[in-house]
Scaffold this active site. Structure first.
Site, PDB file in Angstrom:
ATOM      1  N   ASP A 273      47.257 118.061 130.236  1.00 49.68           N
ATOM      2  CA  ASP A 273      46.917 119.162 130.676  1.00 49.68           C
ATOM      3  C   ASP A 273      47.723 118.615 132.630  1.00 49.68           C
ATOM      4  O   ASP A 273      48.155 119.952 132.742  1.00 49.68           O
ATOM      5  CB  ASP A 273      45.914 119.842 130.900  1.00 49.68           C
ATOM      6  CG  ASP A 273      44.016 118.401 131.093  1.00 49.68           C
ATOM      7  OD1 ASP A 273      44.641 117.128 130.391  1.00 49.68           O
ATOM      8  OD2 ASP A 273      43.289 118.625 131.549  1.00 49.68           O
TER       9      ASP A 273
ATOM     10  N   LYS B   5      41.088 132.865 135.525  1.00 52.98           N
ATOM     11  CA  LYS B   5      42.106 132.373 135.176  1.00 52.98           C
ATOM     12  C   LYS B   5      42.057 133.386 133.580  1.00 52.98           C
ATOM     13  O   LYS B   5      40.392 132.676 133.415  1.00 52.98           O
ATOM     14  CB  LYS B   5      42.891 130.806 134.641  1.00 52.98           C
ATOM     15  CG  LYS B   5      43.393 130.566 135.855  1.00 52.98           C
ATOM     16  CD  LYS B   5      44.494 129.905 135.411  1.00 52.98           C
ATOM     17  CE  LYS B   5      43.822 128.144 134.609  1.00 52.98           C
ATOM     18  NZ  LYS B   5      42.655 127.164 135.256  1.00 52.98           N
TER      19      LYS B   5
ATOM     20  N   ALA C 132      51.347 127.821 130.231  1.00 56.80           N
ATOM     21  CA  ALA C 132      50.262 128.280 130.754  1.00 56.80           C
ATOM     22  C   ALA C 132      49.569 128.023 131.549  1.00 56.80           C
ATOM     23  O   ALA C 132      50.377 128.598 133.070  1.00 56.80           O
ATOM     24  CB  ALA C 132      50.430 129.592 130.559  1.00 56.80           C
TER      25      ALA C 132
ATOM     26  N   ASP D 105      47.937 125.315 132.841  1.00 53.94           N
ATOM     27  CA  ASP D 105      48.063 124.051 133.705  1.00 53.94           C
ATOM     28  C   ASP D 105      49.048 124.898 134.267  1.00 53.94           C
ATOM     29  O   ASP D 105      49.158 124.343 135.517  1.00 53.94           O
ATOM     30  CB  ASP D 105      49.180 122.867 133.006  1.00 53.94           C
ATOM     31  CG  ASP D 105      48.120 122.698 131.630  1.00 53.94           C
ATOM     32  OD1 ASP D 105      47.178 122.911 131.651  1.00 53.94           O
ATOM     33  OD2 ASP D 105      48.075 122.439 130.872  1.00 53.94           O
TER      34      ASP D 105
END
Length: 306
Positions: free
Chosen positions: A31, A224, A255, A257
């Site tokens: 990540d 997010k 996506a 990260d």
């Protein structure tokens, strides 16, 4: 005083992906490395450092060589004799992914084993980034060393960004994860949570709940939420920024990260939070259209600048 560099702290693993029968493609990902990859692509004039701990086996050497070929250093990260990197495999159902891990004795768990080396790796950085996974792979004593080092970098002028990135299987229990993540938020300037993670960990009812709760600890919060709008809250002022819809995603692995990398690159370049989020959405949309967590630098740059 902070310098011009960008540093990301955590675990980069061997990644098996793209299964074709019995054959797999091996790469490197994790990540915080995925975020640094995007950050480095979008901030090429800033020295990039991946802060971790590495083994001395051939896979670890290949990993460090891969970093170097792509302009990413390892600072003063320790090399642990006899250690090796963790490994994970991605299996896909359509574009949605599932992960299988082999990481219990990974070298990265020793990233805080040398406090002086860790502190040196964080010197003169414009940005220091880490995540809840960084915290989860460390024991309690190592987490304290890490957070002390991050706090010292912040006191010296570094901007600190943190993604809680809650993964239940990495924590002994929910309460330990909550305490560690809240402590990390206390040394961060920017928080980049994902709403379903926060809902699972803290029982938040809405992204607004998450933004309000984290906003009491951190001045800039970006929540997010997959293909739903991102909620940006800066010093109590909130707005939504629509995501970019991708009709036929190929692989959603990187996506979130890459969104983080795009957002932080934009903020470092002086863009306002809303514009940074729009650029970050475009970067994330480009990444889900390629296989694996690491999109080519040119793909990331084209999306960021479009």
């Amino acid at each position: 005083m902070a310098g011009n560099g960008i540093a990301s702290i955590g675990e980069c693993m061997l990644e098996l992906s793209g299964q074709a029968g019995d054959n797999w493609r091996m790469g490197f990902a994790g990540d915080t490395f995925n975020t640094l990859w995007a950050l480095h692509a979008l901030s090429p004039d800033r020295p990039a450092t991946y802060v971790s701990a590495f083994g001395d086996d051939p896979f670890s050497r290949d990993q460090i060589d891969f970093f170097g070929r792509n302009g990413i250093g390892i600072g003063s990260s320790p090399i642990i004799s006899g250690a090796r990197p963790g490994l994970y495999a991605i299996t896909l159902t359509g574009a949605e992914r599932a992960f299988t891990y082999w990481r219990a004795d990974a070298a990265a768990r020793k990233l805080a084993s040398d406090p002086a080396a860790l502190a040196k790796s964080l010197e003169n950085q414009a940005l220091v980034y880490f995540s809840g996974i960084t915290l989860a792979i460390l024991d309690e004593g190592a987490r304290k060393i890490l957070l002390d080092a991050v706090a010292a970098a912040r006191a010296a002028g570094s901007l600190v960004a943190f993604d809680p990135n809650y993964r239940p299987r990495l924590w002994s229990n929910r309460e330990t994860a909550q305490a560690a993540i809240l402590e990390a938020l206390g040394v961060a300037d920017i928080a980049l949570p994902t709403f379903p993670d926060e809902q699972m960990l803290f029982a938040d009812e809405t992204p607004e709940t998450t933004a309000g709760r984290l906003g009491r600890l951190t001045g800039e919060v970006i929540v997010k939420n997959g293909e739903q709008p991102a909620l940006i809250a800066v010093n109590g002022n909130a707005l939504s920024v629509e995501a970019v819809h991708v009709a036929t995603p190929v692989d959603t692995t990187g996506a979130g990260d890459s969104f983080n990398g795009g957002y932080l690159a934009a903020r470092l370049a002086g863009h306002a939070p809303a514009d940074a989020a729009r650029r970050a959405h475009r970067v994330a949309a480009a990444v889900v259209q390629v296989r694996g967590a690491l999109a080519p630098f040119e793909t990331l740059r084209a999306a960021f600048d479009s």
